[in-house]
Design a protein around this motif. Structure first.
Motif, PDB file in Angstrom:
ATOM      1  N   LYS A  81       0.829  -1.201   0.000  1.00 44.01           N
ATOM      2  CA  LYS A  81       0.000   0.000   0.000  1.00 44.01           C
ATOM      3  C   LYS A  81       0.868   1.257   0.000  1.00 44.01           C
ATOM      4  O   LYS A  81       0.554   2.246  -0.676  1.00 44.01           O
ATOM      5  CB  LYS A  81      -0.929  -0.001   1.210  1.00 44.01           C
ATOM      6  N   LYS A  82       1.976   1.232   0.757  1.00 48.35           N
ATOM      7  CA  LYS A  82       2.893   2.367   0.770  1.00 48.35           C
ATOM      8  C   LYS A  82       3.521   2.593  -0.590  1.00 48.35           C
ATOM      9  O   LYS A  82       3.649   3.726  -1.070  1.00 48.35           O
ATOM     10  CB  LYS A  82       3.982   2.145   1.814  1.00 48.35           C
ATOM     11  N   LEU A  83       3.916   1.498  -1.241  1.00 44.91           N
ATOM     12  CA  LEU A  83       4.554   1.601  -2.556  1.00 44.91           C
ATOM     13  C   LEU A  83       3.547   2.046  -3.616  1.00 44.91           C
ATOM     14  O   LEU A  83       3.885   2.843  -4.504  1.00 44.91           O
ATOM     15  CB  LEU A  83       5.192   0.265  -2.939  1.00 44.91           C
ATOM     16  N   ASP A  84       2.312   1.525  -3.535  1.00 49.35           N
ATOM     17  CA  ASP A  84       1.265   1.966  -4.471  1.00 49.35           C
ATOM     18  C   ASP A  84       1.044   3.472  -4.329  1.00 49.35           C
ATOM     19  O   ASP A  84       0.915   4.199  -5.328  1.00 49.35           O
ATOM     20  CB  ASP A  84      -0.050   1.236  -4.188  1.00 49.35           C
ATOM     21  N   LEU A  85       1.003   3.919  -3.082  1.00 52.66           N
ATOM     22  CA  LEU A  85       0.796   5.343  -2.813  1.00 52.66           C
ATOM     23  C   LEU A  85       1.960   6.164  -3.367  1.00 52.66           C
ATOM     24  O   LEU A  85       1.757   7.248  -3.936  1.00 52.66           O
ATOM     25  CB  LEU A  85       0.666   5.574  -1.310  1.00 52.66           C
ATOM     26  N   ALA A  86       3.173   5.645  -3.235  1.00 51.75           N
ATOM     27  CA  ALA A  86       4.354   6.357  -3.745  1.00 51.75           C
ATOM     28  C   ALA A  86       4.303   6.470  -5.268  1.00 51.75           C
ATOM     29  O   ALA A  86       4.680   7.499  -5.842  1.00 51.75           O
ATOM     30  CB  ALA A  86       5.627   5.638  -3.311  1.00 51.75           C
ATOM     31  N   VAL A  87       3.821   5.429  -5.934  1.00 50.49           N
ATOM     32  CA  VAL A  87       3.705   5.466  -7.397  1.00 50.49           C
ATOM     33  C   VAL A  87       2.654   6.495  -7.824  1.00 50.49           C
ATOM     34  O   VAL A  87       2.865   7.276  -8.752  1.00 50.49           O
ATOM     35  CB  VAL A  87       3.347   4.067  -7.962  1.00 50.49           C
ATOM     36  N   VAL A  88       1.522   6.519  -7.124  1.00 48.15           N
ATOM     37  CA  VAL A  88       0.466   7.491  -7.433  1.00 48.15           C
ATOM     38  C   VAL A  88       0.978   8.915  -7.234  1.00 48.15           C
ATOM     39  O   VAL A  88       0.761   9.802  -8.071  1.00 48.15           O
ATOM     40  CB  VAL A  88      -0.771   7.245  -6.545  1.00 48.15           C
ATOM     41  N   ASP A  89       1.676   9.147  -6.136  1.00 50.15           N
ATOM     42  CA  ASP A  89       2.212  10.485  -5.857  1.00 50.15           C
ATOM     43  C   ASP A  89       3.236  10.895  -6.906  1.00 50.15           C
ATOM     44  O   ASP A  89       3.297  12.058  -7.307  1.00 50.15           O
ATOM     45  CB  ASP A  89       2.851  10.517  -4.464  1.00 50.15           C
ATOM     46  N   MET A  90       4.073   9.950  -7.350  1.00 48.18           N
ATOM     47  CA  MET A  90       5.064  10.248  -8.378  1.00 48.18           C
ATOM     48  C   MET A  90       4.381  10.686  -9.675  1.00 48.18           C
ATOM     49  O   MET A  90       4.779  11.685 -10.291  1.00 48.18           O
ATOM     50  CB  MET A  90       5.936   9.025  -8.660  1.00 48.18           C
ATOM     51  N   ILE A  91       3.335   9.969 -10.058  1.00 51.33           N
ATOM     52  CA  ILE A  91       2.610  10.300 -11.288  1.00 51.33           C
ATOM     53  C   ILE A  91       1.965  11.683 -11.171  1.00 51.33           C
ATOM     54  O   ILE A  91       2.015  12.483 -12.108  1.00 51.33           O
ATOM     55  CB  ILE A  91       1.552   9.221 -11.580  1.00 51.33           C
ATOM     56  N   ALA A  92       1.377  11.967 -10.001  1.00 50.80           N
ATOM     57  CA  ALA A  92       0.692  13.252  -9.812  1.00 50.80           C
ATOM     58  C   ALA A  92       1.684  14.405  -9.703  1.00 50.80           C
ATOM     59  O   ALA A  92       1.516  15.449 -10.345  1.00 50.80           O
ATOM     60  CB  ALA A  92      -0.187  13.184  -8.568  1.00 50.80           C
ATOM     61  N   LEU A  93       2.723  14.241  -8.886  1.00 55.53           N
ATOM     62  CA  LEU A  93       3.668  15.324  -8.641  1.00 55.53           C
ATOM     63  C   LEU A  93       4.550  15.617  -9.844  1.00 55.53           C
ATOM     64  O   LEU A  93       4.879  16.768 -10.132  1.00 55.53           O
ATOM     65  CB  LEU A  93       4.551  14.985  -7.433  1.00 55.53           C
ATOM     66  N   ASP A  94       4.938  14.582 -10.579  1.00 51.98           N
ATOM     67  CA  ASP A  94       5.852  14.746 -11.717  1.00 51.98           C
ATOM     68  C   ASP A  94       5.132  14.802 -13.061  1.00 51.98           C
ATOM     69  O   ASP A  94       5.779  14.836 -14.109  1.00 51.98           O
ATOM     70  CB  ASP A  94       6.872  13.602 -11.749  1.00 51.98           C
ATOM     71  N   LEU A  95       3.774  14.788 -13.023  1.00 50.73           N
ATOM     72  CA  LEU A  95       2.962  14.846 -14.256  1.00 50.73           C
ATOM     73  C   LEU A  95       3.374  13.751 -15.240  1.00 50.73           C
ATOM     74  O   LEU A  95       3.547  13.990 -16.436  1.00 50.73           O
ATOM     75  CB  LEU A  95       3.089  16.230 -14.911  1.00 50.73           C
ATOM     76  N   GLN A  96       3.514  12.553 -14.713  1.00 49.53           N
ATOM     77  CA  GLN A  96       3.878  11.411 -15.546  1.00 49.53           C
ATOM     78  C   GLN A  96       2.618  10.713 -16.063  1.00 49.53           C
ATOM     79  O   GLN A  96       1.571  10.738 -15.400  1.00 49.53           O
ATOM     80  CB  GLN A  96       4.711  10.401 -14.741  1.00 49.53           C
ATOM     81  N   PRO A  97       2.698  10.069 -17.228  1.00 52.65           N
ATOM     82  CA  PRO A  97       1.534   9.315 -17.729  1.00 52.65           C
ATOM     83  C   PRO A  97       1.365   8.022 -16.942  1.00 52.65           C
ATOM     84  O   PRO A  97       2.331   7.472 -16.412  1.00 52.65           O
ATOM     85  CB  PRO A  97       1.914   9.030 -19.190  1.00 52.65           C
ATOM     86  N   PHE A  98       0.121   7.537 -16.868  1.00 49.01           N
ATOM     87  CA  PHE A  98      -0.122   6.269 -16.170  1.00 49.01           C
ATOM     88  C   PHE A  98       0.660   5.125 -16.819  1.00 49.01           C
ATOM     89  O   PHE A  98       1.029   4.160 -16.156  1.00 49.01           O
ATOM     90  CB  PHE A  98      -1.619   5.944 -16.186  1.00 49.01           C
ATOM     91  N   THR A  99       0.909   5.245 -18.114  1.00 46.84           N
ATOM     92  CA  THR A  99       1.589   4.161 -18.834  1.00 46.84           C
ATOM     93  C   THR A  99       3.052   3.994 -18.436  1.00 46.84           C
ATOM     94  O   THR A  99       3.704   3.068 -18.914  1.00 46.84           O
ATOM     95  CB  THR A  99       1.518   4.413 -20.358  1.00 46.84           C
ATOM     96  N   ILE A 100       3.552   4.861 -17.558  1.00 41.25           N
ATOM     97  CA  ILE A 100       4.943   4.705 -17.128  1.00 41.25           C
ATOM     98  C   ILE A 100       5.150   3.357 -16.441  1.00 41.25           C
ATOM     99  O   ILE A 100       6.246   2.784 -16.479  1.00 41.25           O
ATOM    100  CB  ILE A 100       5.362   5.849 -16.185  1.00 41.25           C
ATOM    101  N   VAL A 101       4.078   2.825 -15.837  1.00 39.45           N
ATOM    102  CA  VAL A 101       4.214   1.539 -15.125  1.00 39.45           C
ATOM    103  C   VAL A 101       4.374   0.373 -16.089  1.00 39.45           C
ATOM    104  O   VAL A 101       4.709  -0.745 -15.665  1.00 39.45           O
ATOM    105  CB  VAL A 101       3.002   1.295 -14.200  1.00 39.45           C
ATOM    106  N   THR A 102       4.147   0.595 -17.377  1.00 36.32           N
ATOM    107  CA  THR A 102       4.336  -0.471 -18.369  1.00 36.32           C
ATOM    108  C   THR A 102       5.688  -0.361 -19.078  1.00 36.32           C
ATOM    109  O   THR A 102       6.033  -1.232 -19.869  1.00 36.32           O
ATOM    110  CB  THR A 102       3.215  -0.433 -19.430  1.00 36.32           C
TER     111      THR A 102
END
Length: 328
Positions: A11-32
């Motif tokens: 859950k902590k890591l999922d939250l960190a990924v969400v925050d990274m996408i939001a704060l750095d304006l990254q696309p969701f597809t970065i996880v692929t």
């Protein structure tokens, strides 16, 4: 073995990924992306990155709800707030309204974006529609009774919308300065066009760009800056950079076919004097655009400082050019 869905570490890591996408304006597809997955695997082999669907459809929405509820709770104890509103159009020609809330809490000034959403009726840009869109957000955050003022640009529709909302309106001072400078920049449009043509030519020509870099004879050659039509300070940055590299520009244009004419001596003289004037407005704009300190108290001192800089001097000795003349 991978973390299960109920694992606190996952859950902590999922939250960190969400925050990274939001704060750095990254696309969701970065996880692929292969590089991202390889990095995550090396950092923690037990972590399975969530899918783009899970990120966008569940985790991001939950993160937004949590932050929104926390902010709403924090603002419940705030007695007064001020709003800034701005309407803008996306590249897809959709009309949006962004509202930022400013308030003091624990002796600190805070600025938080309450909403960026389409107008209630995207086709209708009337003051009534703008007022209705603002009221929706005000009601959603339950701050109607706390609003002391609303700051917008000088558009008649925005001013009228505040009247309809029965809220005190303040015109954005930085926007007013922008209008003043933009209006006066029309007087030198021929020279500005020369500058824009030179920048466009060098940026679009590979050979001209290479020659321009070599002619600067520097380990870190400067790049030219193109003007943005809606921001006067972009013209200032463009002219300032041209003056710094004018000799290299001149030699470049003489070596490339079909190049525009270099700036004349008279042009350079005008631009040099213009930069001195724009530099004062640039300083004023930056000072009045702060978000970590109160700026409304600076309006009169900055205005008087600008006035003192441009009024005829009483004597040859009065040559100060600082916007802080009025406040010192």
């Amino acid at each position: 073995m991978l973390y299960n869905d109920q694992s606190s570490q996952k859950k902590k890591l999922d939250l960190a990924v969400v925050d990274m996408i939001a704060l750095d304006l990254q696309p969701f597809t970065i996880v692929t992306d292969e590089g991202f997955k390889k990095l995550v695997s090396l950092l923690d082999p037990r972590y399975d990155v969530p899918s783009t669907y899970t990120l966008s459809g569940k985790l991001l929405n939950q993160r937004y709800t949590d932050i929104r509820n926390k902010l709403k709770e924090d603002m419940s104890g705030v007695e007064y707030v001020a709003l800034t509103c701005d309407g803008w159009t996306s590249r897809a020609t959709e009309s949006y309204l962004t509202i930022t809330c400013h308030f003091v809490s624990n002796h600190q000034l805070h600025a938080v974006v309450l909403s960026t959403k389409p107008l209630t009726n995207g086709i209708n840009h009337t003051s009534e529609n703008i007022a209705a869109s603002i009221q929706e957000i005000i009601d959603e955050w339950e701050i109607d009774h706390k609003i002391t003022s609303i700051v917008t640009d000088n558009a008649a529709s925005m001013i009228k919308a505040c009247e309809l909302l029965k809220k005190k309106h303040f015109p954005c001072y930085a926007h007013t300065l922008n209008l003043v400078v933009q209006d006066n920049m029309k007087l030198i449009q021929p020279i500005l066009k020369k500058c824009k043509d030179i920048v466009t030519f060098i940026k679009q020509s590979t050979s001209a760009m290479e020659i321009f870099k070599k002619e600067q004879n520097s380990e870190k050659p400067l790049k030219l800056i193109q003007e943005c039509p809606t921001r006067w300070n972009s013209s200032y940055y463009m002219i300032e950079r041209i003056l710094k590299t004018n000799e290299a520009i001149g030699r470049t244009l003489l070596k490339v076919r079909k190049a525009p004419q270099p700036l004349s001596v008279d042009d350079v003289c005008v631009l040099t004097e213009l930069v001195k004037v724009l530099d004062i407005f640039e300083e004023a704009t930056k000072k009045i655009s702060g978000s970590k300190y109160v700026t409304i108290s600076l309006v009169i001192p900055v205005t008087m400082g600008l006035y003192n800089n441009f009024k005829p001097p009483r004597s040859p000795k009065n040559g100060s050019r600082s916007i802080y003349v009025a406040s010192t």
